[in-house]
Design a protein around this motif. Sequence first.
Motif, PDB file in Angstrom:
ATOM      1  N   CYS A   1       0.828  -1.101  -0.030  1.00 47.09           N
ATOM      2  CA  CYS A   1      -0.173  -0.039   0.012  1.00 47.09           C
ATOM      3  C   CYS A   1       1.034   1.368  -0.019  1.00 47.09           C
ATOM      4  O   CYS A   1       0.484   2.259  -0.674  1.00 47.09           O
TER       5      CYS A   1
ATOM      6  N   ALA B   1      -4.075  -0.350  -5.186  1.00 48.56           N
ATOM      7  CA  ALA B   1      -5.171  -0.145  -4.205  1.00 48.56           C
ATOM      8  C   ALA B   1      -5.864  -0.993  -3.431  1.00 48.56           C
ATOM      9  O   ALA B   1      -6.522  -0.837  -2.456  1.00 48.56           O
ATOM     10  N   ASP B   2      -6.230  -2.047  -4.285  1.00 47.18           N
ATOM     11  CA  ASP B   2      -6.720  -3.446  -3.370  1.00 47.18           C
ATOM     12  C   ASP B   2      -5.985  -3.921  -2.060  1.00 47.18           C
ATOM     13  O   ASP B   2      -6.485  -4.221  -0.998  1.00 47.18           O
TER      14      ASP B   2
ATOM     15  N   CYS C   1      -4.299  -1.662  -0.407  1.00 44.01           N
ATOM     16  CA  CYS C   1      -4.608  -0.782   0.759  1.00 44.01           C
ATOM     17  C   CYS C   1      -5.915  -0.901   1.286  1.00 44.01           C
ATOM     18  O   CYS C   1      -6.224  -0.766   2.556  1.00 44.01           O
ATOM     19  N   ALA C   2      -6.930  -1.295   0.468  1.00 38.65           N
ATOM     20  CA  ALA C   2      -8.221  -1.714   0.934  1.00 38.65           C
ATOM     21  C   ALA C   2      -8.252  -2.817   2.034  1.00 38.65           C
ATOM     22  O   ALA C   2      -8.693  -2.808   3.017  1.00 38.65           O
TER      23      ALA C   2
ATOM     24  N   ARG D   1      -5.242   4.648  -0.544  1.00 34.87           N
ATOM     25  CA  ARG D   1      -5.864   4.054  -1.751  1.00 34.87           C
ATOM     26  C   ARG D   1      -6.498   5.095  -2.489  1.00 34.87           C
ATOM     27  O   ARG D   1      -6.675   4.990  -3.961  1.00 34.87           O
TER      28      ARG D   1
ATOM     29  N   THR E   1     -14.181   3.953  -1.669  1.00 31.81           N
ATOM     30  CA  THR E   1     -13.231   4.661  -0.750  1.00 31.81           C
ATOM     31  C   THR E   1     -13.721   5.946  -0.363  1.00 31.81           C
ATOM     32  O   THR E   1     -13.749   6.158   1.112  1.00 31.81           O
TER      33      THR E   1
END
Length: 169
Positions: free
Chosen positions: A6, A19-20, A22-23, A45, A71
């Motif tokens: 992330c 980004a996934d 980070c999620a 993200r 987000t």
Amino acid sequence: TLRGICLTETSELTPDDQADGCANLAEARTALGDAAGSKEALERRLSILQRAEAGKPDAVAVALDWALTDTLISLGRAQEAADLAAQRERALPDNYNPPHYLAKADKALGRYDDGLAALGRALRLAYGPRRISLLTLQADLLLGAGRKDEAHQVVVDQLAQYRALPESQ
């Protein structure tokens, strides 16, 4: 590690994969009770997704809007998600995704009737299993609007439509 995926500035991953990460990091931090860490991961993200969309034509950028919408809503910025979806719907009137994302943002903002109107536009454009999956949001919006009986009927209809699909779907 998720933190490394992330927070790295240069990644071998595609922006949506980073980004996934980070999620997933945000979700893990939430589960551990680290609200500040979760928010940091969601903000990262958002930054990754916004950078990836910058300068892209709407027809390309829309592919990342689902993650941007989720987000922004998670960060308490649902109005920004609604504004983005409305702009994207004007640019891509034949794409069911922007009105779908607008309906999600409207739900987060408690604007259930507006969300139902947006979702109606999405349902007119969507097809197949994707169309059927949108009915979950319709039921949620109806519940939010206090229309429990209609929401129940939508779920009953949705289940019938899923059962009618070919086995492979």
